[in-house]
Design a protein around this motif. Structure first.
Motif, PDB file in Angstrom:
ATOM      1  N   GLY A  65      17.058  38.701  -2.412  1.00 45.25           N
ATOM      2  CA  GLY A  65      16.163  39.209  -3.247  1.00 45.25           C
ATOM      3  C   GLY A  65      14.626  38.536  -2.975  1.00 45.25           C
ATOM      4  N   LYS A  66      13.951  38.682  -4.302  1.00 45.20           N
ATOM      5  CA  LYS A  66      12.489  37.971  -3.984  1.00 45.20           C
ATOM      6  C   LYS A  66      12.106  36.668  -5.033  1.00 45.20           C
ATOM      7  CE  LYS A  66      11.709  42.313  -5.241  1.00 45.20           C
ATOM      8  NZ  LYS A  66      10.994  43.398  -5.813  1.00 45.20           N
ATOM      9  N   GLN A  67      11.325  36.139  -4.515  1.00 44.96           N
ATOM     10  CA  GLN A  67      10.915  34.854  -5.570  1.00 44.96           C
ATOM     11  C   GLN A  67       9.488  34.455  -5.252  1.00 44.96           C
ATOM     12  OE1 GLN A  67      13.718  31.738  -5.668  1.00 44.96           O
ATOM     13  NE2 GLN A  67      12.497  30.746  -7.188  1.00 44.96           N
ATOM     14  N   SER A  68       9.103  34.230  -3.944  1.00 42.29           N
ATOM     15  CA  SER A  68       7.678  33.459  -3.609  1.00 42.29           C
ATOM     16  C   SER A  68       7.134  34.164  -2.393  1.00 42.29           C
ATOM     17  CB  SER A  68       7.881  32.134  -3.587  1.00 42.29           C
ATOM     18  OG  SER A  68       8.688  31.519  -2.534  1.00 42.29           O
ATOM     19  N   ALA A  69       6.079  33.889  -2.469  1.00 46.24           N
ATOM     20  CA  ALA A  69       4.907  34.345  -1.186  1.00 46.24           C
ATOM     21  C   ALA A  69       4.118  33.589  -1.083  1.00 46.24           C
ATOM     22  CB  ALA A  69       4.814  35.997  -1.343  1.00 46.24           C
ATOM     23  N   ALA A  70       3.116  33.820   0.291  1.00 45.13           N
ATOM     24  CA  ALA A  70       2.177  33.149   0.473  1.00 45.13           C
ATOM     25  C   ALA A  70       1.306  33.550   1.524  1.00 45.13           C
ATOM     26  CB  ALA A  70       2.254  31.637   0.856  1.00 45.13           C
ATOM     27  N   ILE A  71      -0.018  33.582   1.787  1.00 41.26           N
ATOM     28  CA  ILE A  71      -0.884  34.075   2.683  1.00 41.26           C
ATOM     29  C   ILE A  71      -1.967  32.853   2.908  1.00 41.26           C
ATOM     30  CG2 ILE A  71      -2.286  35.409   1.222  1.00 41.26           C
ATOM     31  CD1 ILE A  71      -2.737  37.415   3.648  1.00 41.26           C
ATOM     32  N   LEU A  72      -2.053  32.370   4.160  1.00 37.09           N
ATOM     33  CA  LEU A  72      -3.045  31.431   4.711  1.00 37.09           C
ATOM     34  C   LEU A  72      -3.897  32.032   5.919  1.00 37.09           C
ATOM     35  CD1 LEU A  72      -4.156  28.606   4.585  1.00 37.09           C
ATOM     36  CD2 LEU A  72      -2.227  28.011   5.891  1.00 37.09           C
ATOM     37  N   ILE A  73      -4.891  32.053   5.912  1.00 37.17           N
ATOM     38  CA  ILE A  73      -5.907  32.448   6.906  1.00 37.17           C
ATOM     39  C   ILE A  73      -7.068  31.720   6.955  1.00 37.17           C
ATOM     40  CG2 ILE A  73      -7.580  34.435   7.766  1.00 37.17           C
ATOM     41  CD1 ILE A  73      -5.970  36.419   5.912  1.00 37.17           C
ATOM     42  N   VAL A  74      -7.339  31.295   8.340  1.00 37.03           N
ATOM     43  CA  VAL A  74      -8.277  30.144   8.833  1.00 37.03           C
ATOM     44  C   VAL A  74      -9.241  31.100   9.787  1.00 37.03           C
ATOM     45  CG1 VAL A  74      -7.009  28.324   8.240  1.00 37.03           C
ATOM     46  CG2 VAL A  74      -6.914  29.281  10.594  1.00 37.03           C
ATOM     47  N   SER A  75     -10.494  30.371   9.553  1.00 31.00           N
ATOM     48  CA  SER A  75     -11.640  30.652  10.784  1.00 31.00           C
ATOM     49  C   SER A  75     -11.062  30.635  12.370  1.00 31.00           C
ATOM     50  CB  SER A  75     -12.940  30.229  10.682  1.00 31.00           C
ATOM     51  OG  SER A  75     -13.200  30.491   9.363  1.00 31.00           O
ATOM     52  N   GLY A  76     -11.412  31.444  13.296  1.00 33.94           N
ATOM     53  CA  GLY A  76     -11.011  31.374  14.571  1.00 33.94           C
ATOM     54  C   GLY A  76     -11.654  30.104  15.216  1.00 33.94           C
ATOM     55  N   THR A  77     -12.761  29.490  14.865  1.00 36.16           N
ATOM     56  CA  THR A  77     -13.397  28.568  15.192  1.00 36.16           C
ATOM     57  C   THR A  77     -13.436  27.379  14.210  1.00 36.16           C
ATOM     58  OG1 THR A  77     -15.713  29.213  14.853  1.00 36.16           O
ATOM     59  CG2 THR A  77     -14.640  29.613  16.972  1.00 36.16           C
ATOM     60  N   SER A  78     -13.681  26.010  14.650  1.00 34.15           N
ATOM     61  CA  SER A  78     -13.710  25.083  13.285  1.00 34.15           C
ATOM     62  C   SER A  78     -15.221  24.682  13.197  1.00 34.15           C
ATOM     63  CB  SER A  78     -12.779  23.821  13.971  1.00 34.15           C
ATOM     64  OG  SER A  78     -13.130  22.704  12.924  1.00 34.15           O
ATOM     65  N   ALA A 103     -14.351  24.471   4.398  1.00 39.75           N
ATOM     66  CA  ALA A 103     -15.110  25.708   4.686  1.00 39.75           C
ATOM     67  C   ALA A 103     -14.588  26.661   5.609  1.00 39.75           C
ATOM     68  CB  ALA A 103     -16.361  25.278   4.979  1.00 39.75           C
ATOM     69  N   ASP A 104     -13.489  26.269   6.489  1.00 40.69           N
ATOM     70  CA  ASP A 104     -12.800  27.161   7.509  1.00 40.69           C
ATOM     71  C   ASP A 104     -11.833  27.911   6.888  1.00 40.69           C
ATOM     72  OD1 ASP A 104     -14.705  26.233   9.075  1.00 40.69           O
ATOM     73  OD2 ASP A 104     -13.350  24.584  10.026  1.00 40.69           O
ATOM     74  N   ARG A 105     -11.549  27.649   5.458  1.00 41.63           N
ATOM     75  CA  ARG A 105     -10.089  28.378   5.072  1.00 41.63           C
ATOM     76  C   ARG A 105     -10.656  29.748   4.327  1.00 41.63           C
ATOM     77  NH1 ARG A 105      -8.884  24.605   1.601  1.00 41.63           N
ATOM     78  NH2 ARG A 105      -7.804  23.197   3.170  1.00 41.63           N
ATOM     79  N   VAL A 106     -10.112  30.808   4.950  1.00 35.99           N
ATOM     80  CA  VAL A 106     -10.525  32.078   4.639  1.00 35.99           C
ATOM     81  C   VAL A 106     -10.066  32.487   3.406  1.00 35.99           C
ATOM     82  CG1 VAL A 106     -11.156  34.254   5.371  1.00 35.99           C
ATOM     83  CG2 VAL A 106     -11.299  32.644   7.020  1.00 35.99           C
ATOM     84  N   VAL A 107      -8.888  32.436   3.298  1.00 39.47           N
ATOM     85  CA  VAL A 107      -7.598  32.912   2.308  1.00 39.47           C
ATOM     86  C   VAL A 107      -6.598  31.817   2.160  1.00 39.47           C
ATOM     87  CG1 VAL A 107      -6.226  34.459   1.311  1.00 39.47           C
ATOM     88  CG2 VAL A 107      -8.242  35.234   2.460  1.00 39.47           C
ATOM     89  N   ASP A 108      -6.233  31.388   1.178  1.00 46.38           N
ATOM     90  CA  ASP A 108      -5.249  30.367   0.916  1.00 46.38           C
ATOM     91  C   ASP A 108      -4.433  30.784  -0.488  1.00 46.38           C
ATOM     92  OD1 ASP A 108      -3.481  28.187   0.832  1.00 46.38           O
ATOM     93  OD2 ASP A 108      -4.944  26.607   1.076  1.00 46.38           O
ATOM     94  N   LEU A 109      -3.647  31.564  -0.559  1.00 45.81           N
ATOM     95  CA  LEU A 109      -2.927  31.978  -1.984  1.00 45.81           C
ATOM     96  C   LEU A 109      -1.380  31.823  -1.737  1.00 45.81           C
ATOM     97  CD1 LEU A 109      -5.319  34.933  -2.436  1.00 45.81           C
ATOM     98  CD2 LEU A 109      -5.612  32.951  -3.328  1.00 45.81           C
TER      99      LEU A 109
END
Length: 339
Positions: A194-207, A213-219
Motif C-alpha cells: 500500500g501507501k504511506q509516505s513520500a518525498a522529493i528532494l532537488i538541488v542545484s547542479g552547481t554549489s 540556497a542550493d536546495r530547490v525543492v525539499d518536501l
C-alpha cells in the motif's frame, strides 16, 4: 586519499555507525531499515538540477532513502536499507568519484549487499544502480540517460519500466518529471503493501557553498493515506511561494510591474491562502502601489481580523513606515463588524 576512503568504507560495514539525517554519526550500531519502495534519481540535462523522489508503505521514507547535494549528486538507498550509503555515497562523489565508482566502493565493503537496492547519479549525469539478488520480489530497476528508477516488494514486475516510460515522456521541469514517475509506479500497482509516505528532494547542479540556497525543492509527506496526492499539492504550494520570492527579488530591482505579476501568480495558485495575499499587499503598499494593495487587504481582513493587529505591529519592526496615516488607511480596508 584513496587508501583513506577504502579504510572508511571497510570500517563502515564491519561495525556500521548510525547516520543521522544531517549526515552525522552516532556511536550506536546502525540497523538496516526495511524500506521497501520505489524511487527515482535523476539529473536534468537542461538545468543541471539533481533530484530524488520516493514513495513507500513506510513511515517518513524521505529521512531514510533520499539524499542529494548540489554539485555532487543524488542517492536513493532502500530495500533493507543501509542509510549510510546516502552520506557516504555523496562523500565519495564529492571527492571526485563517479556514481559507478562510489557505488562499487560501498558495495565492495558491504557483506549484506544482496539485500540492498541503491541508485546514484552524479553531477555529470553518470548513473549507477544495484538491485541485490535477495531483495524481495518483485524487485528490479531500469537505467536511462541521466536517471535510474528502482523498486522492490512491488505488486508487479512492470513498475520500474512504467516509471522510466513516464519520466521520459513527461514534459516540464525536474519536479514534474519525478512526480510523473512516482504516479506511474502507483498506477501500475506500486508497493504491494500500500501507501504511506513520500518525498522529493532537488538541488542545484552547481554549489554556491550555501546548502540552504542550493536546495530547490525539499518536501516530505511522512504519514498519509494518499502520500503522492499530498506531495503533489505541496509541490504546487512550493511553486506559489517561489512566485512570492521572485516578486520580492524583482521589487528589489525596482521592477514593480514584474513583482506585481509574480504576486498575482502566487495569489492565483493559492486563492485561499490569506498570508500570501497579505505579504504581497504589504510589499505593494511600501512600493507605492496602494491601488493594487487595498483589494488584497480587504480580502485578508474579511477572512481573519487578526491581521489588523499584525499590521499595527509592523512599523516597530521596520516592515511598514512609521506613518500613522498610512496605517489607518490600511486598517480602513477592513469591513465593518456585523452587529
Amino acid at each position: 586519499m584513496r587508501q583513506t576512503v577504502v579504510l572508511v568504507v571497510c570500517a563502515l560495514f564491519a561495525a556500521p555507525p548510525a547516520v543521522r539525517a544531517d549526515g552525522g554519526r552516532s556511536a550506536t550500531v546502525a540497523v538496516a531499515r526495511p524500506v521497501h519502495t520505489y524511487s527515482i534519481v535523476a539529473r536534468d540535462s537542461v538545468t543541471g538540477e539533481i533530484g530524488v523522489a520516493v514513495q513507500s508503505h513506510w513511515f517518513s521514507v524521505g529521512t531514510v532513502v533520499s539524499w542529494a547535494e548540489a554539485g555532487v549528486g543524488a542517492v536513493a538507498t532502500q530495500s533493507l536499507a543501509e542509510v549510510s550509503y546516502g552520506p557516504l555515497g555523496l562523500e565519495l562523489m564529492r571527492a571526485g568519484k563517479t556514481a559507478s565508482q562510489a557505488l562499487t566502493s560501498l558495495l565492495a565493503g558491504d557483506p549484506q549487499r544482496e539485500v540492498r537496492q541503491v541508485a546514484m547519479v552524479d553531477a555529470k549525469g553518470n548513473v549507477a544502480v544495484h538491485t541485490g539478488s535477495r531483495c524481495i520480489a518483485e524487485a528490479g530497476h531500469t537505467r536511462g540517460k541521466q536517471y535510474s528508477v528502482q523498486a522492490n516488494l512491488m505488486e508487479k514486475d512492470t513498475v520500474w519500466d512504467a516509471m522510466a516510460h513516464a519520466y521520459e515522456r513527461t514534459q516540464g521541469d525536474l519536479a514534474q518529471r519525478l512526480l510523473a514517475a512516482l504516479d506511474a509506479a502507483q498506477a501500475e500497482g506500486g508497493d504491494i503493501r500500500g501507501k504511506q509516505s513520500a518525498a522529493i528532494l532537488i538541488v542545484s547542479g552547481t554549489s554556491t557553498g550555501r546548502p540552504w540556497a542550493d536546495r530547490v525543492v525539499d518536501l516530505r509527506v511522512d504519514d498519509s493515506p494518499e502520500p503522492l496526492g499530498e506531495l503533489r499539492r505541496l509541490v504546487d504550494v512550493h511553486r506559489a511561494y517561489e512566485h512570492m520570492n521572485e516578486g520580492d527579488a524583482r521589487l528589489a530591482e525596482s521592477d514593480v510591474d514584474g513583482a506585481m505579476s509574480e504576486y498575482a501568480a502566487a495569489a492565483q495558485m493559492l486563492p485561499n491562502n490569506v498570508e500570501v495575499k497579505y505579504w504581497a499587499a504589504i510589499t505593494m503598499i511600501t512600493a507605492g502601489r496602494e491601488k493594487e494593495a487595498m483589494p488584497y487587504f480587504r480580502e485578508v481582513f474579511a477572512k481573519n481580523r487578526n491581521w489588523l493587529e499584525v499590521t499595527r505591529r509592523l512599523p516597530a519592526s521596520g516592515l511598514l513606515p512609521e506613518d500613522p496615516g498610512l496605517i489607518e488607511k490600511i486598517l480602513g480596508a477592513a469591513p465593518m463588524k456585523k452587529r
